[in-house]
Write an enzyme that holds these catalytic residues in place. Structure first.
Site, PDB file in Angstrom:
ATOM      1  N   LYS A  99      38.921  23.786  32.332  1.00 11.40           N
ATOM      2  CA  LYS A  99      39.764  24.783  33.005  1.00 11.40           C
ATOM      3  C   LYS A  99      40.294  25.682  31.899  1.00 11.40           C
ATOM      4  O   LYS A  99      41.078  25.252  31.039  1.00 11.40           O
ATOM      5  CB  LYS A  99      40.908  24.118  33.768  1.00 11.40           C
ATOM      6  CG  LYS A  99      41.719  25.142  34.542  1.00 11.40           C
ATOM      7  CD  LYS A  99      43.044  24.609  35.004  1.00 11.40           C
ATOM      8  CE  LYS A  99      43.966  25.799  35.270  1.00 11.40           C
ATOM      9  NZ  LYS A  99      45.366  25.388  35.367  1.00 11.40           N
ATOM     10  N   ALA A 186      48.496  27.902  40.543  1.00 11.15           N
ATOM     11  CA  ALA A 186      49.816  28.375  40.120  1.00 11.15           C
ATOM     12  C   ALA A 186      50.586  29.102  41.214  1.00 11.15           C
ATOM     13  O   ALA A 186      50.030  29.894  41.972  1.00 11.15           O
ATOM     14  CB  ALA A 186      49.728  29.275  38.904  1.00 11.15           C
TER      15      ALA A 186
END
Lengths: 258, 78
Positions: A99, A186
Site C-alpha cells: 500500500k 481514510a
C-alpha cells in the site's frame, strides 16, 4: 446475492473491509476487531524493531490469526523513501503487494501526487502490486491506473479526521474513470460513511482510526463490516431515481368513497 | 599497554544500529549481529547504509566500521 471475492494484487479477500491497525490501544484490541468484523486483510507499517520481551510480536499474532498482511509506506515523504520502504516490506513479509503512501506534510497528511506517481511507476517496474493511496481526484486516479497500479485508494477526508466522504461526487466520478479496484481509504468516521463508499461503487473500504479509536473498537469493526456489505448490496440492487415530487406507493384503485 | 590497546581497537569497531552506536567485534556479519541482539529473523528486514540487504546474503555480509544498520519489522499503522 453474495459478496464476491475481490482481488487486490495477489491477495484475494472475501470480506470487503481492510483493517488499518494504526491507533489501536493493544494487540488484543486488534485481534478482537479482526474477529468481530471478519476482515481478512490488515495493514501495517514498517518500523525499527524493538525487543518484545515476553509479549507476542504483532507479526506473530497476525500470522497466528491467519489474516493477510498488507504493508504500507506510511510516513514516507519522497518516492525514494517509499521505494526503499516497499523493498524492506517485501523482504520482511515476502509479499509483492504494497500500500503506497507518500504524504506531503505532517499537518494534513495529504498525498503528495508528484512523488506518489514516481514511486508507483518505479515500484510497478520492480514487480510490485501497488495499491495507491491518493487524493479524490478522478483524473489522477486514472493516471495511477495508467502507470500500472493494482488498486486506487482515494481518501474520503484527511487521515484520522473521521469527516466521512467530503466529496461523494468525486468518488462517483472516480468509479466511472477507474476500472481497476477502487478502495475508499481514510476519513471514515462511522458505519454510514462506509456504506456510502460502497453505494458509490467502491470495491472495498479501509478503516483504521474509526475502529481503533472508537470507544468499543470491536463493536465498531462489526458495524463497519456490516455497513460495507449493506452498501455493496445496495449498489448492485439498483436504487430508485431521486424525484422532486412525491410518488405514491399505494395505488388509488379500490379506495373507498368516503 | 599500548600494544594491548591497539589490539583491542583492532578487534572491535563502532557501528550504528537503528540510530544507536554499538561496539561489535570486527568480522561480525549482519546475521551474527541479529543473533547478538537476540532478534527474530522472520518478519524482519535489514538495510545497510540505506540499501536493502536480502536475507539470504546476511551471513556473508560482514559489517564495517561506521556503517549504519537498520533492522525493521512490522508495527501498527495505516
Amino acid at each position: 446475492m453474495q459478496v464476491e471475492p475481490l482481488k487486490l494484487g495477489s491477495y484475494i479477500i472475501n470480506n470487503r473491509l481492510i483493517l488499518g491497525t494504526g491507533g489501536a490501544m493493544s494487540h488484543e484490541t486488534i485481534a478482537e476487531s479482526i474477529a468481530a468484523s471478519g476482515t481478512e486483510l490488515v495493514t501495517v507499517a514498517i518500523r525499527r524493531i524493538k525487543p518484545t520481551g515476553s509479549g507476542q510480536s504483532l507479526y506473530d499474532m497476525l500470522r497466528e490469526l491467519k489474516v493477510q498482511i498488507l504493508p504500507n509506506t506510511a510516513g514516507c515523504f519522497t518516492a525514494k523513501e517509499a521505494v526503499v520502504t516497499a523493498e524492506l516490506a517485501r523482504e520482511a513479509l515476502e509479499t509483492n503487494v504494497i500500500k503506497l503512501e507518500v504524504i506531503a506534510d505532517d499537518r494534513t497528511l495529504l498525498p503528495q501526487p508528484l512523488e506518489l506517481i514516481d514511486a508507483a511507476e518505479e515500484l510497478v517496474s520492480r514487480g510490485f502490486f501497488v495499491l495507491a493511496y491518493t487524493n479524490d481526484d478522478p483524473i489522477f486516479g486514472r493516471n495511477l491506473q495508467s502507470v500500472g497500479v493494482s488498486a486506487v485508494m482515494p481518501l474520503g477526508a484527511p487521515i484520522g479526521t473521521g469527516l466521512g466522504i467530503r466529496n461523494p461526487h468525486n468518488i462517483s466520478l472516480m468509479r466511472e474513470l477507474v476500472t481497476i479496484p477502487l478502495v475508499l481509504d481514510a476519513g471514515i468516521g462511522t458505519a454510514s460513511d462506509a456504506a456510502l463508499a460502497m453505494e458509490l461503487g467502491c470495491d472495498a473500504v479501509l478503516a483504521a482510526t474509526s475502529i481503533t479509536r472508537a470507544d468499543s473498537p470491536a463493536v465498531m469493526a462489526r458495524a463497519i463490516s456490516l455497513a460495507i456489505e449493506a452498501g455493496y448490496l445496495a449498489h448492485r440492487a439498483g436504487r430508485v431515481p431521486k424525484r422532486h415530487l412525491a410518488l405514491a406507493s399505494t395505488p388509488d384503485e379500490g379506495r373507498a368513497d368516503l | 599497554m599500548e600494544n594491548a590497546a591497539q589490539q583491542f581497537s583492532s578487534e572491535t569497531m563502532n557501528i550504528w544500529v537503528n540510530g544507536e552506536p554499538r561496539l561489535i567485534s570486527v568480522g561480525t556479519s549482519l546475521d551474527g549481529l541479529l543473533d547478538l541482539l537476540k532478534l527474530p529473523k522472520v518478519g524482519v528486514a535489514a538495510a545497510l547504509d540505506a540499501e536493502v540487504v536480502h536475507k539470504r546474503t546476511w551471513p556473508e555480509t560482514i559489517l564495517a566500521e561506521g556503517q549504519r544498520v537498520e533492522i525493521l519489522t512490522i508495527s501498527q499503522g495505516g
